[in-house]
Design an enzyme around this catalytic site. Structure first.
Site, PDB file in Angstrom:
ATOM      1  N   GLY A  41     -60.886   0.749 -13.149  1.00  0.00           N
ATOM      2  CA  GLY A  41     -60.149   1.165 -12.417  1.00  0.00           C
ATOM      3  C   GLY A  41     -58.640   0.704 -12.465  1.00  0.00           C
ATOM      4  O   GLY A  41     -58.355   0.413 -13.444  1.00  0.00           O
ATOM      5  N   LYS A  61     -56.323  -3.877  -6.874  1.00  0.00           N
ATOM      6  CA  LYS A  61     -57.100  -3.163  -7.831  1.00  0.00           C
ATOM      7  C   LYS A  61     -58.091  -1.884  -7.095  1.00  0.00           C
ATOM      8  O   LYS A  61     -58.871  -2.421  -6.079  1.00  0.00           O
ATOM      9  CB  LYS A  61     -58.377  -4.212  -8.337  1.00  0.00           C
ATOM     10  CG  LYS A  61     -57.272  -5.188  -9.439  1.00  0.00           C
ATOM     11  CD  LYS A  61     -58.489  -6.230  -9.743  1.00  0.00           C
ATOM     12  CE  LYS A  61     -57.623  -7.172 -10.731  1.00  0.00           C
ATOM     13  NZ  LYS A  61     -58.468  -8.399 -11.234  1.00  0.00           N
ATOM     14  N   ASP A 158     -67.228 -12.599 -17.848  1.00  0.00           N
ATOM     15  CA  ASP A 158     -66.684 -11.824 -18.781  1.00  0.00           C
ATOM     16  C   ASP A 158     -64.998 -12.469 -19.025  1.00  0.00           C
ATOM     17  O   ASP A 158     -64.118 -12.003 -19.125  1.00  0.00           O
ATOM     18  CB  ASP A 158     -65.993 -10.554 -18.067  1.00  0.00           C
ATOM     19  CG  ASP A 158     -65.438  -9.386 -18.936  1.00  0.00           C
ATOM     20  OD1 ASP A 158     -65.563  -9.832 -20.260  1.00  0.00           O
ATOM     21  OD2 ASP A 158     -64.775  -8.457 -18.708  1.00  0.00           O
TER      22      ASP A 158
END
Length: 392
Positions: A41, A61, A158
């Protein structure tokens, strides 16, 4: 309230418009500017009207929940609340989360130095490299952060240069958008996600993801800081995947110590059970020596250096290093009788945990070899059957 996209557009185009400049998100955050678009996003720099002076700037965010079911939104919010309990100087502080209209919002610490990927590209374009001392300091900061997460059974999943941020020249791990909480020490998160350059062989082969996969990614980041390039690169996705799964383990240039190269090689072992845990890496003599060097450096900083930045950033890192060095020093003391009862109990627990870890590692290696052998036999049988079918 205006939607975030609309708010950002009005703020940047016409800042003098009082209605837009006064627009509040969750009755406390004002959008300053849009920082960019992430994989989940949009990201905005916001001002927190309830924060103390000097800590007002935060990052918001915005993640579109779209057609998520109510229970999935609740689960996301619960995970965000659990992540908000992480409190470590090498991890981007997670302040709050809430659902606003059709968006799930996360408020995190603002790091003015940008991300590590951007810093690497800047140095690369100007023909510069990071000093060895800087690389070691940053690597240990990341190790302490990863160890802190893994002790709390949290995977990042990640880790990459773009998710490492700089604040006052200290590194902080951020973007936990795809992190998962481990429900048990042997659980594997099987979702296929992440950046190919940093993905472990087992993740690419859909064999699951655990703490050792984070260690692989951290090894790739260490290589990148040293060489200003990816540990595994190629012309396309498949070529990168083949190098990760079947290629040779990359080595550091000769200008780096062989002991640092040995640490990197262990982190990039194809077999996850052979990779050391973050806690084990911190106990490697070479890394332990660097930890103590960091402790000495911080403890001998002059008064001028120990200004505002020291109080806000370097001091917590120093405390984290000092705690880690103290625990490891306890294990090296030969005169156990000089320890306090609490220290002796702590040492016994550490030794017991080490022994258990060694046994589990040995068991994991045996199981891994059994699985490899079983897979080879399975493939052999299928190949023989295929030959029979072709002949008939």
């Amino acid at each position: 309230m205006l939607k975030f996209q609309e708010t950002a557009k009005h703020v940047t185009v016409g800042r003098s418009n009082s209605a837009c400049s006064d627009a509040m998100i969750a009755r406390r955050y004002t959008i300053e500017r849009k920082l960019g678009n992430g994989s989940f996003g949009s990201v905005y720099l916001v001002s927190d009207k309830k924060a103390k002076q000097g800590d007002k700037l935060k990052v918001l965010k915005e993640i579109s929940v779209g057609d998520l079911k109510p229970n999935e939104t609740v689960e996301a919010n619960l995970e965000a609340q659990l992540l908000s309990k992480l409190d470590h100087p090498s991890i981007v502080k997670f302040y709050a989360s809430f659902v606003e209209r059709d968006s799930f919002c996360i408020i995190t610490e603002y790091c003015e130095g940008g991300d590590l990927d951007l810093k690497i590209q800047e140095y690369k374009q100007s023909g510069k490299v990071f000093t060895q001392r800087q690389i070691i300091d940053w690597f240990i900061q990341l190790l302490l952060g990863v160890n802190y997460m893994h002790e709390r059974r949290i995977l990042h999943r990640d880790l990459k240069a773009k998710n490492i941020f700089l604040k006052n020249n200290l590194l902080k791990i951020g973007d936990f958008g795809v992190s998962r909480l481990l429900m048990g020490s042997c659980d594997l998160a099987t979702t296929f996600t992440g950046t190919p350059y940093y993905m472990s062989p087992e993740a690419l082969k859909h064999q699951g993801y655990n703490t050792k996969s984070d260690i692989w990614s951290l090894g790739c980041i260490l290589y990148e800081m040293c060489c200003m390039d990816h540990a595994f690169s190629g012309h396309n996705f498949l070529s990168v995947v083949l190098k990760i799964v079947e290629g040779d383990t990359p080595s550091l240039p000769d200008r780096y110590p062989s002991k640092l190269n040995a640490v990197l090689s262990s982190m990039l072992s194809k077999n996850p059970s052979m990779r050391p845990a973050a806690a084990e890496i911190l106990k490697i003599p070479y890394v332990d020596e660097q930890l103590k060097n960091m402790q000495y450096k911080y403890s001998n900083m002059n008064v001028k250096d120990k200004g505002l930045n020291w109080q806000k950033e370097a001091a917590p890192i120093f405390d984290a290093v000092q705690r880690k060095v103290h625990l490891q020093t306890l294990q090296e003391l030969s005169e156990v009788q000089k320890m306090s009862p609490r220290e002796r109990m702590r040492l016994r627990k550490l030794n017991a945990a080490d022994e258990k870890a060694k046994k589990l590692k040995q068991l994991a290696e045996e199981k891994y070899q059994e699985n490899v052998k079983r897979m080879q036999e399975f493939r052999s049988r299928n190949f023989q059957q295929l030959n029979v079918d072709v002949l008939h």
